[in-house]
Design an enzyme around this catalytic site. Structure first.
Site, mmCIF file in Angstrom:
data_model
loop_
_atom_site.group_PDB
_atom_site.id
_atom_site.type_symbol
_atom_site.label_atom_id
_atom_site.label_comp_id
_atom_site.label_asym_id
_atom_site.label_seq_id
_atom_site.Cartn_x
_atom_site.Cartn_y
_atom_site.Cartn_z
ATOM 1 N N GLY A 16 28.722 -18.110 40.507
ATOM 2 C CA GLY A 16 28.340 -16.835 40.937
ATOM 3 C C GLY A 16 28.702 -16.019 39.631
ATOM 4 C CB CYS A 17 27.387 -12.721 38.898
ATOM 5 S SG CYS A 17 27.600 -11.925 40.291
ATOM 6 C CE1 TYR A 18 31.604 -8.102 40.107
ATOM 7 C CE2 TYR A 18 31.260 -8.936 42.340
ATOM 8 C CZ TYR A 18 31.325 -7.889 41.354
ATOM 9 O OH TYR A 18 31.001 -6.686 41.880
ATOM 10 N N PRO A 19 32.549 -14.839 39.157
ATOM 11 C CG PRO A 19 32.535 -16.398 40.983
ATOM 12 C CD PRO A 19 31.938 -15.098 40.389
ATOM 13 C CB THR A 20 30.080 -16.504 35.010
ATOM 14 O OG1 THR A 20 29.299 -17.215 35.964
ATOM 15 C CG2 THR A 20 29.870 -16.614 33.573
#
Length: 346
Positions: free
Chosen positions: A149-153
């Protein structure tokens, strides 16, 4: 030449994959599918590809796709993606899945947060997470890779090494993230209309965003430590990018000053990512423009307080949500899967 299929071709991440592949020296886009736009040129759906990609969209037929491609980039939404991934694997393909369907470690966790019954439950927890900085060896032999996921990265990258090294309090982590509007996808929604999103910034899904448990799950997998993350996302009036400001309490040894703590945390991050071409531990404060349209990550640390009473550490991390947060990461994963230079096309 590695042949690539694009499954679900109408969204922003699909456009980004196609754009990156036009500059890739070892791979080419050979198939693109759409359930609703069969027969249309991909460049009609994404006009910026005009003159660079002349593929016509086709229906999703796994056996036919497998004859024309070696790897599939599956850009379908959660719930719908897992069955398509299974069908492609059964047809003999390797797949990078953009959805959340295989990111989490248990069926129970997935079904609780996504509210759907998983169509391939035996693979949940048995698919490698697509972060080559930590899982390159498993990615190299995987049939399915769960693209992050983008936020998790933007949170996992700076947090996991610090948690693993025991430098932060695992039960007091706050992740405050701002994302560009493209993170909400291309389908029209009230909150992402121009008149709604322009000239404002708004928090949403407080303490209930699905990327919160993904952060916790992956930090635990990488570090071996259970963590509590309070995650708050915000929508900002820009096209692309994520800036995450992360607040942690450092574990402080006697006599350590804020300068000492900051230096130790920066050193750990630099040591972790010394050989990673896309991760940069910087002295300046990162911003989204520093990484826009790239697969690069910038991060830094500041520590508040006084010599007598050090306070919180503030970690700032910037990524492009469509590149390192999605399609660039997928190209990087594909390169690792097929023994190519991880930086090729990026």
């Amino acid at each position: 030449m590695l042949r690539v299929a694009l499954i679900g071709s109408t969204g922003y991440t699909a456009l980004e994959v196609a754009r990156l592949l036009t500059a890739h020296r070892g791979a080419e886009l050979t198939v693109a599918t759409s359930r609703s736009d069969e027969g249309k040129p991909l460049a009609e759906i994404h006009p910026s590809l005009a003159g660079r990609c002349d593929i016509a969209l086709s229906q999703f037929e796994p056996d036919e796709i497998a004859k024309q491609a070696d790897v599939a980039m599956c850009c379908l939404p959660h719930g719908a993606s897992a069955q398509s991934v299974k069908d492609l694997v059964d047809a003999g393909m390797r797949v990078v899945d953009f959805s959340a369907d295989f990111r989490l470690s248990s069926v129970e966790l997935y079904e609780h947060w996504y509210g759907v019954k998983h169509p391939w439950p035996e693979r949940v927890g048995n698919v490698v997470y697509g972060m080559p900085e930590f899982f390159a060896e498993q990615i190299a032999t995987a049939d399915v890779v769960a693209n992050p996921g983008c936020y998790p990265t933007s949170a996992i990258m700076p947090l996991a090494p610090l948690v693993k090294a025991g430098l932060v309090d695992c039960q007091d982590i706050i992740v405050d993230s701002k994302s560009g509007v493209s993170g909400a996808g291309r389908s029209p929604k009230l909150g992402t209309l121009y008149c709604e999103a322009n000239e404002q910034i708004a928090a949403y899904a407080i303490a209930s965003h699905r990327h919160g448990p993904e952060m916790q799950d992956l930090i635990h997998r990488i570090s071996g430590q259970s963590v509590e993350v309070l995650f708050t996302p915000h929508l900002t009036p820009m096209d692309r990018g994520i800036l995450s400001t992360i607040y942690v309490r450092p574990t402080v040894a006697a006599g350590q000053t804020p300068v000492d703590i900051q230096a130790k945390m920066m050193d750990k991050l630099r040591e972790t990512y010394a050989d990673e071409p896309f991760i940069h531990v910087v002295d300046h404060l990162p911003s989204t423009k520093h990484v826009a349209m790239t697969n690069h990550v910038q991060m830094t640390v500041r520590v508040s307080g006084t010599e007598e009473a050090p306070g919180r550490a503030v970690i700032v991390c910037a990524i492009d949500n469509l590149t390192k947060g999605a399609s660039g990461a997928a190209i990087q994963n594909m390169n690792v899967m097929f023994g190519l230079d991880p930086s090729e096309g990026l």
